[in-house]
Scaffold this motif. Sequence first.
Motif, mmCIF file in Angstrom:
data_model
loop_
_atom_site.group_PDB
_atom_site.id
_atom_site.type_symbol
_atom_site.label_atom_id
_atom_site.label_comp_id
_atom_site.label_asym_id
_atom_site.label_seq_id
_atom_site.Cartn_x
_atom_site.Cartn_y
_atom_site.Cartn_z
ATOM 1 N N PRO A 14 0.800 -1.229 0.000
ATOM 2 C CA PRO A 14 0.000 0.000 0.000
ATOM 3 C C PRO A 14 0.833 1.279 0.000
ATOM 4 O O PRO A 14 2.075 1.239 0.008
ATOM 5 N N ASP A 15 0.138 2.405 0.020
ATOM 6 C CA ASP A 15 0.802 3.710 0.060
ATOM 7 C C ASP A 15 1.791 3.803 1.215
ATOM 8 O O ASP A 15 2.853 4.425 1.079
ATOM 9 N N VAL A 18 5.257 2.844 0.314
ATOM 10 C CA VAL A 18 5.976 3.557 -0.747
ATOM 11 C C VAL A 18 7.074 4.448 -0.184
ATOM 12 O O VAL A 18 8.172 4.532 -0.746
ATOM 13 N N GLU A 19 6.784 5.123 0.937
ATOM 14 C CA GLU A 19 7.757 6.058 1.501
ATOM 15 C C GLU A 19 9.090 5.381 1.812
ATOM 16 O O GLU A 19 10.158 5.940 1.556
ATOM 17 N N SER A 52 -0.640 -2.076 -7.401
ATOM 18 C CA SER A 52 -0.482 -1.535 -6.051
ATOM 19 C C SER A 52 0.367 -0.264 -6.120
ATOM 20 O O SER A 52 1.149 -0.060 -7.052
ATOM 21 N N PRO A 53 0.233 0.614 -5.115
ATOM 22 C CA PRO A 53 1.080 1.817 -5.074
ATOM 23 C C PRO A 53 2.565 1.493 -5.109
ATOM 24 O O PRO A 53 3.343 2.199 -5.752
ATOM 25 N N GLU A 56 3.527 0.627 -8.687
ATOM 26 C CA GLU A 56 3.571 1.824 -9.520
ATOM 27 C C GLU A 56 4.878 2.586 -9.324
ATOM 28 O O GLU A 56 5.500 3.038 -10.294
ATOM 29 N N TYR A 57 5.288 2.727 -8.053
ATOM 30 C CA TYR A 57 6.545 3.436 -7.802
ATOM 31 C C TYR A 57 7.729 2.628 -8.324
ATOM 32 O O TYR A 57 8.649 3.183 -8.949
ATOM 33 N N VAL A 171 -0.050 8.581 7.696
ATOM 34 C CA VAL A 171 0.831 9.319 6.785
ATOM 35 C C VAL A 171 2.109 9.728 7.509
ATOM 36 O O VAL A 171 3.223 9.571 6.979
#
Length: 311
Positions: A14-15, A18-19, A52-53, A56-57, A171
């Motif tokens: 998930p998002d 990504v970080e 998925s995020p 994509e990255y 976040v």
Amino acid sequence: MEKKELRIVYMGTPDFAVESLKALVEGGYNVVGVITMPDKPVGRHGSVLQASPVKEYAMSQNLPVLQPEKLKDEAFLAELRALEADLQIVVAFRMLPEVVWNMPRFGTFNLHASLLPQYRGAAPINWAILNGETETGVSIMYMAKELDAGDVILQKSTPIGAEENAQSLTVRLAELGAEALSEAVAALAAGTAQRTPQDESRQTYASMLSREMSPVDWTRSAHEIACQVRGLIPWPCAATDVVGGEPVKLFAVRETGEETTALAGTIAAAGKQGIDIACGDGKVLRVLELQARGGKRMTAAAYLLGHPIQC
């Protein structure tokens, strides 16, 4: 060991994940492969596949991507071995079989969004808020057979805002986790990574959320209900039918500290500032944002324009 010498396989979906992947790539580490969930069917007939995020990255950075259906599949295991990872990193992925997490020579790091051993399990961010904690954080640990029980490499803490909800906290913890993970990988490369066993006597568990947690019990204190609202965003959301007699989801509330003699679960006041509802401790909880069934999320003041309430 130099950064480029450390071969890393990254696992996440998930998002939130990504970080950390972004931090590794921008930090100059050698990410030789990314493992993520298979593309998910979306749309009216499920005819469109959504990546998925993390995928994509990864694709934007030209990183090799594997999307196994089963983690014990021999074909996948062969592909994973071929990547010759020195270290695997797991962030918000899925449970790994031992044959996977034990494969690299330096083992597998896992980022968990709590200060372990507190809040092991599926929903640590939500439960920290639901339980009224004022502080949380992230832990980087080695994976082990028991869920979230591996030796801790390092932790970073952060206060929880008085009106912060689980969505916004997620976040912030993604960013904090990326920072912590970068430090842990750097320590491993330098040969200074620590291994601190968890204190089993202090462990708590953060179970999965469910829709059964939504209904608000107004006999509870204003603070407990506020924590429920904040902790259940964005899903399943706290819900009540005491506003206008119809079910609404609550998205933002405020503890005013004001006292009332109104019965718990009744509206004490309603106006431009919001909708004040009496709680079991004699305090008022002010509803600031809500969503009626089939409607849009809106301020309480906007809701009252179409649903006037007489107190």
